[in-house]
Structure formats: C-alpha cells, structure tokens
Design an enzyme around this catalytic site. Structure first.
Site, PDB file in Angstrom:
ATOM      1  N   HIS A 157       0.380  -1.048   0.012  1.00 12.87           N
ATOM      2  CA  HIS A 157       0.564   0.366  -0.180  1.00 12.87           C
ATOM      3  C   HIS A 157       1.289   1.534  -0.153  1.00 12.87           C
ATOM      4  O   HIS A 157      -0.028   2.303  -0.074  1.00 12.87           O
ATOM      5  CB  HIS A 157      -0.828  -0.011   1.138  1.00 12.87           C
ATOM      6  CG  HIS A 157      -2.012  -1.095   0.827  1.00 12.87           C
ATOM      7  ND1 HIS A 157      -3.002  -0.776   0.803  1.00 12.87           N
ATOM      8  CD2 HIS A 157      -2.188  -2.008   1.260  1.00 12.87           C
ATOM      9  CE1 HIS A 157      -3.937  -1.799   0.605  1.00 12.87           C
ATOM     10  NE2 HIS A 157      -3.250  -2.531   0.911  1.00 12.87           N
ATOM     11  N   ASP A 366       3.132   9.500  -0.766  1.00 13.17           N
ATOM     12  CA  ASP A 366       1.920   8.928  -0.573  1.00 13.17           C
ATOM     13  C   ASP A 366       2.029   7.435  -1.294  1.00 13.17           C
ATOM     14  O   ASP A 366       2.247   7.503  -2.578  1.00 13.17           O
ATOM     15  CB  ASP A 366       0.795   9.493  -0.472  1.00 13.17           C
ATOM     16  CG  ASP A 366      -0.040   9.266   0.677  1.00 13.17           C
ATOM     17  OD1 ASP A 366       0.256   7.700   1.134  1.00 13.17           O
ATOM     18  OD2 ASP A 366      -0.944   9.928   1.429  1.00 13.17           O
TER      19      ASP A 366
HETATM   20  C1  GDG Z   1      -2.285   3.872   3.635  1.00 13.00           C
HETATM   21  C2  GDG Z   1      -1.088   4.337   2.744  1.00 13.00           C
HETATM   22  C3  GDG Z   1      -2.635   4.207   1.146  1.00 13.00           C
HETATM   23  C4  GDG Z   1      -8.545   9.820   8.215  1.00 13.00           C
HETATM   24  N1  GDG Z   1      -9.064  10.565   9.133  1.00 13.00           N
HETATM   25  C5  GDG Z   1     -10.205  10.392   9.708  1.00 13.00           C
HETATM   26  C6  GDG Z   1     -11.256   9.115   8.609  1.00 13.00           C
HETATM   27  N2  GDG Z   1      -9.646   9.257   8.042  1.00 13.00           N
HETATM   28  C7  GDG Z   1      -9.264   8.294   6.843  1.00 13.00           C
HETATM   29  C8  GDG Z   1      -9.854   8.987   5.837  1.00 13.00           C
HETATM   30  C9  GDG Z   1      -9.175   8.146   4.355  1.00 13.00           C
HETATM   31  C10 GDG Z   1      -8.399   7.157   5.391  1.00 13.00           C
HETATM   32  O1  GDG Z   1      -8.585   7.540   6.823  1.00 13.00           O
HETATM   33  C11 GDG Z   1      -6.342   7.614   4.918  1.00 13.00           C
HETATM   34  O2  GDG Z   1      -6.446   7.131   3.534  1.00 13.00           O
HETATM   35  P1  GDG Z   1      -5.396   7.389   3.167  1.00 13.00           P
HETATM   36  O3  GDG Z   1      -4.783   6.681   1.568  1.00 13.00           O
HETATM   37  O4  GDG Z   1      -4.832   8.805   2.557  1.00 13.00           O
HETATM   38  O5  GDG Z   1      -3.924   7.124   4.072  1.00 13.00           O
HETATM   39  P2  GDG Z   1      -3.435   5.616   4.763  1.00 13.00           P
HETATM   40  O6  GDG Z   1      -3.888   5.782   6.463  1.00 13.00           O
HETATM   41  O7  GDG Z   1      -1.487   6.665   4.970  1.00 13.00           O
HETATM   42  O8  GDG Z   1      -3.577   4.344   4.015  1.00 13.00           O
HETATM   43  C12 GDG Z   1      -2.330   5.503   1.176  1.00 13.00           C
HETATM   44  C13 GDG Z   1      -3.632   3.685   1.452  1.00 13.00           C
HETATM   45  O9  GDG Z   1      -3.183   3.019   2.521  1.00 13.00           O
HETATM   46  C14 GDG Z   1      -4.534   2.911   0.944  1.00 13.00           C
HETATM   47  O10 GDG Z   1      -4.096   2.058  -0.043  1.00 13.00           O
HETATM   48  O11 GDG Z   1      -4.216   5.139   0.229  1.00 13.00           O
HETATM   49  O12 GDG Z   1      -1.116   5.439   0.544  1.00 13.00           O
HETATM   50  O13 GDG Z   1      -0.269   5.441   3.438  1.00 13.00           O
HETATM   51  O14 GDG Z   1     -10.244   7.078   4.036  1.00 13.00           O
HETATM   52  O15 GDG Z   1     -10.550   9.119   5.090  1.00 13.00           O
HETATM   53  N3  GDG Z   1     -11.858   8.394   9.295  1.00 13.00           N
HETATM   54  C15 GDG Z   1     -12.764   8.867  10.071  1.00 13.00           C
HETATM   55  N4  GDG Z   1     -11.882   9.504  10.804  1.00 13.00           N
HETATM   56  C16 GDG Z   1     -10.800  10.438  10.679  1.00 13.00           C
HETATM   57  O16 GDG Z   1     -10.886  11.358  11.693  1.00 13.00           O
HETATM   58  N5  GDG Z   1     -13.277   7.953   9.720  1.00 13.00           N
END
Ligand code: GDG
Length: 469
Positions: A157, A366
């Site tokens: 990921h 990312d």
């Molecule tokens: C890894 C990789 C890759 C955030 N704050 C809250 C909340 N979130 C949710 C967002 C989104 C998720 O968390 C974050 O996803 P990202 O993709 O931006 O980042 P990572 O956590 O680092 O994920 C990344 C991912 O895996 C999938 O393969 O895209 O590059 O690093 O869904 O909405 N959700 C809630 N409350 C919050 O305050 N409910």
C-alpha cells in the site's frame, strides 16, 4: 469460486465502516470484503502477557474475522519497531528517521512466523491468500515452509523506494527475495512497480524482466504489476446523503460564515507534509493581505502511532506551528487555522469534505492517498471544489485534472491555492467531472477484482513456465 483469505496487520470488521476509523487500508479492505464471504486474518491490536497462539473468530457482515493477540515485545519490535520505525520511513524516503535495530528484525520474523503458524489450520486447499502491506512481507515464505501450496498474492500500500535508498537497509536483499515467494506482487503505481523491477534487475541474482509483468530472480518467477487502489465510491455517495452527513455539511456552511474553506484530512504522519502545508498557507497569508478574514484552513490531523518518537515530535512541532500562525494572523473575529486532532465519523467527514472549496492533499510521499478520491467523490456537481494534489501522491498518476503541486515548495502550493480559489465555475466543473469519472471507474471493487482475478486466472498460463524456471 475459491474463498479469499485476506491477511493484514490489523483487522477492522466491515460492520464498523459506517462510523469508520482512520486508515486507508482498513477502509479499502472492509469495502472489498463486504460482498465476499471471505476470511480476514490479523492482529487484534491487543497484547497479552504471554503469547498463546489462540485466535478468536467472529462473523461480521458476512466476513469471518480471525484475530490474534500478540505480546508487548511483538508490538515494540514488530509494529512500532521494524514496521513503523524502519520500513515506513525508509519507503517514504525519510532515511533521516530510519531506526534500524537487530531486535526489530527478530520481532518482525517472529510475528510473521506466528501469523503463519496460526493461519495454517484455517487454510483450505482452494483458498486464495492475499497478504497486505509492509508488515507481512515474509509471510509467504513462512507459509510455504509449512507446506502451503496455495496461490499467494501480496499488495504493497505504500511506495516502493528507489534502489539506492533501499540498499541502506541491512538485509535488504533478503527482504526482496522473500517477495519472490509470492505468485503476484502488486503496487499502487507504475512508478513503484518500475522501482521494484529496477532493483531486481540490477541487484538480484539471475534477474530477468519479461513482458506482462513476469519477473525472474533467485531461481523463481513472479508477476509484478500495478493495481491502483480506489475508494468504495458507491458507499461514499450513500454516506453523503445520510442525515448525519447533511447535518454536518449545514453546520460547516454556517460556521464558515461566507469564508472560503481549505481542507486537509490526514493521519498525523510526517509523510503527509503537514508542516510544509502549514508553511505554504502562511506564505499565502503573508503574500495576500486582502484574503485575511475571507478564508481559513481546516486541518483534521488524527493522531496515529503516537508511541513512536518521530510522531510525538511532529505533533509538538505542529502544535507550535499552528499556534504561531494563529498568533501572527488571527483577529478577534477570525481564526485562520482550525487545527483539530480528534477523529470524525466517516459520515461526518463526508459532510465536511463537501463544504470545502479547496481539498489540500500535499503528502511528501504517499502510496495512493484515498483522501484525494474521497474529496472528489463528496463534491456538489453543480459547484465543485478544487483538488490541490501533490505530485508525490500515487493518486497523481491518475488524477491529472487536479492542480498538481510540488509539496516541498511553499510558493508552488500557495499559488495553486490562489489559483483554485479564483477558478471559474466552468473550469472547476470540467476538472471535477473528469476526476469524478476516474474515481467511479477505478473504485475499490475494481482494485480487488483486478488483483484477485489476476491471482486466480492470469497465472495458470504460466505455471508450466514457472515450474521450468
Ligand atoms: C495507506 C497508504 C494508501 C482520516 N481521518 C479520519 C478518517 N480518515 C480516513 C480517510 C481515508 C483514510 O483515513 C486515510 O487514507 P490515506 O489513503 O489517505 O492514507 P493512509 O492511512 O496512510 O493509508 C496510502 C492507503 O493505505 C490505501 O492503500 O492510499 O497511500 O499510506 O479513508 O477518510 N476516517 C475517519 N475519521 C477521521 O478522522 N472516520
């Protein structure tokens, strides 16, 4: 049809998704397994004084979930150690933050062995096994050592680092070699896949890159391909029309009081470029006094991995930086930066996204970044906001109609915000329509289907070749 077994570090049962926890992997997997009567295996997140190897099974939303408790030493060495102090910073190009200790290595192998031993009795001969992310790279090797013959796929990921960077990791060759015990290795982007092939072809014994993602080295053959992850766009659209999302949307519009809103939503992580984003916002304020009082930045930064020093340090620096920006620019009736550490429910977030004029997604590195996709999915088609997106997010490979920026340049980001705020409605709609189409087409189901069908169907043609290697 074969049953799918997903193995990941943590397991978030699908029934939880209405509220949701932070973490893209959890969101993506719970959505992907919802329709599949699969098994999801992983660490419960709990520790017990003495490891027993017992798993607890429960059925949640049609998915059987199997949870394993670990010991405090496992948590320190495997999770807080090798995964989050060694691999995470290295794979995000932060060699300055990499901490390497042999005990981390030992903890990482021990936990991968524990995963293999406890998963073993649950595996049926026809099952497809799909291992997720950097915590579990050696799992296929451990399973095969115990006689497992099933097809096993792996998806990373996070980014795959450049060759020279990877070589700073002690035993990097061993780590890469263990990926050759999978049948299929998936990456977020073409770029990551190329970086992996680059390492293998230069540094692995007997390496050969053939068409269609076939890669040979160490006397083995695998497929290596990009499978860009998406969001559950349909579920997100449903969430958006929920009462809670609409209530939050209205409340945000009221609290904006006619001001433009810039929005960041991230785990509090140094890879997300939060300090650089704050600096860019400060540059915008410094260069545009006419904007004071007319806009604000809402940054939601949910606490994450707070047992790791680098995360505590970052939190302290962000507290200071946000205080300085507000100290320098706030007036009695205007706070330029609303900096929030508490998490919000998924439906609340949907309403917040919809009310933002600019979505600021500016990570320094990312794998993909699902926030960029959620922001686009949440917009009002008649009056959409503008996505400002880092060139170093995997999402930038697909989302070219966003305003693509270099997150290391405060001027670049500040100018893009300025441009986004001034963008005519016609251009905003044209860009948004193209982006939304991609978010819908490349959703999480496509990601899952593409990976699983490649693991189950596109490999047989080459089994003979594989055996001949
Ligand atoms: C890894 C990789 C890759 C955030 N704050 C809250 C909340 N979130 C949710 C967002 C989104 C998720 O968390 C974050 O996803 P990202 O993709 O931006 O980042 P990572 O956590 O680092 O994920 C990344 C991912 O895996 C999938 O393969 O895209 O590059 O690093 O869904 O909405 N959700 C809630 N409350 C919050 O305050 N409910």
């Amino acid at each position: 049809m074969s049953r799918l077994i997903v193995v990941s570090n943590r397991v978030n049962p699908p029934a939880d998704t209405g509220v949701g926890t932070a973490g893209g992997l959890a969101m993506a997997l719970s959505a992907a397994l919802r329709e599949d009567k699969g098994l999801w295996f992983g660490w419960s997140g709990n520790t017990v004084e003495h490891y027993t190897g017992q798993i607890s099974m429960q059925k949640v939303g049609g998915v059987t979930v199997a949870l394993l408790d670990l010991e405090p030493q496992d948590q320190n060495e495997y999770y807080n150690g090798y995964a989050n102090r060694t691999l995470w910073p290295l794979f995000h190009y932060r060699s300055d933050l990499v901490n390497y200790e042999r005990s981390f290595d030992e903890g990482y192998s021990r936990v991968n062995t524990r995963f293999a031993e406890t998963l073993l009795p649950l595996i049926a001969p026809d099952d497809l096994i799909w291992v997720q992310d950097y915590h579990l790279i050696p799992l296929a090797r451990e399973l095969q050592a115990r006689g497992v013959k099933n097809r096993i796929g792996f998806f990373l990921h996070i980014p795959w680092p450049a060759r020279r960077l990877l070589k700073t990791l002690p035993k990097h060759g061993e780590l890469v070699e263990s990926l050759f015990d999978y049948d299929l290795v998936g990456f977020q982007t073409e770029d990551d896949c190329e970086a992996f092939v680059d390492f293998v072809t230069h540094d692995a014994p007997g390496a050969e890159a053939l068409p269609d993602g076939i890669l040979r080295a160490w006397g083995k053959q695998i497929f290596a391909k990009p499978f860009p992850i998406g969001i559950d766009a349909q579920d997100f659209a449903d969430t958006l029309t929920s009462e809670r999302a609409e209530t939050f949307h209205r409340a945000m519009i009221r609290s904006q009081a006619g001001r433009k809103m810039l929005l960041g939503v991230d785990r509090l992580d140094y890879s997300k470029g939060l300090e650089e984003r704050f600096s860019a916002y400060e540059t915008l304020l410094a260069n545009n006094p006419g904007m004071h009082g007319n806009l604000f930045l809402l940054q939601i930064a949910t606490l994450s991995r707070d047992e790791v020093d680098a995360y505590q340090d970052l939190r302290n620096r962000l507290d200071t930086q946000s205080g300085q920006i507000n100290g320098a620019y706030a007036t009695v009736d205007w706070v330029p930066l609303r900096y929030v550490n508490r998490p919000y429910r998924r439906d609340e977030l949907a309403g917040i996204y919809r009310s933002a004029d600019i979505g600021l997604v500016t990570p320094l590195r990312d794998g993909m970044n699902l926030v960029a996709k959620e922001y686009v999915a949440a917009q009002d088609p008649a009056n959409p906001g503008v996505l400002v997106l880092s060139q170093f997010a995997g999402a930038a490979e697909q989302m070219k109609e966003a305003l693509i920026v270099n997150p290391f340049s405060r001027e670049d980001v500040s100018e893009a915000i300025h441009r986004g705020l001034a963008m005519p409605l016609r251009e905003r709609r044209r860009r948004w329509e193209a982006l939304y189409d991609k978010v819908l087409t490349n959703d999480v189901s496509k990601w899952r289907d593409d990976f699983v069908s490649c693991l189950s169907d596109c490999l047989p043609a080459t089994v003979a070749e594989k055996e001949a290697v």
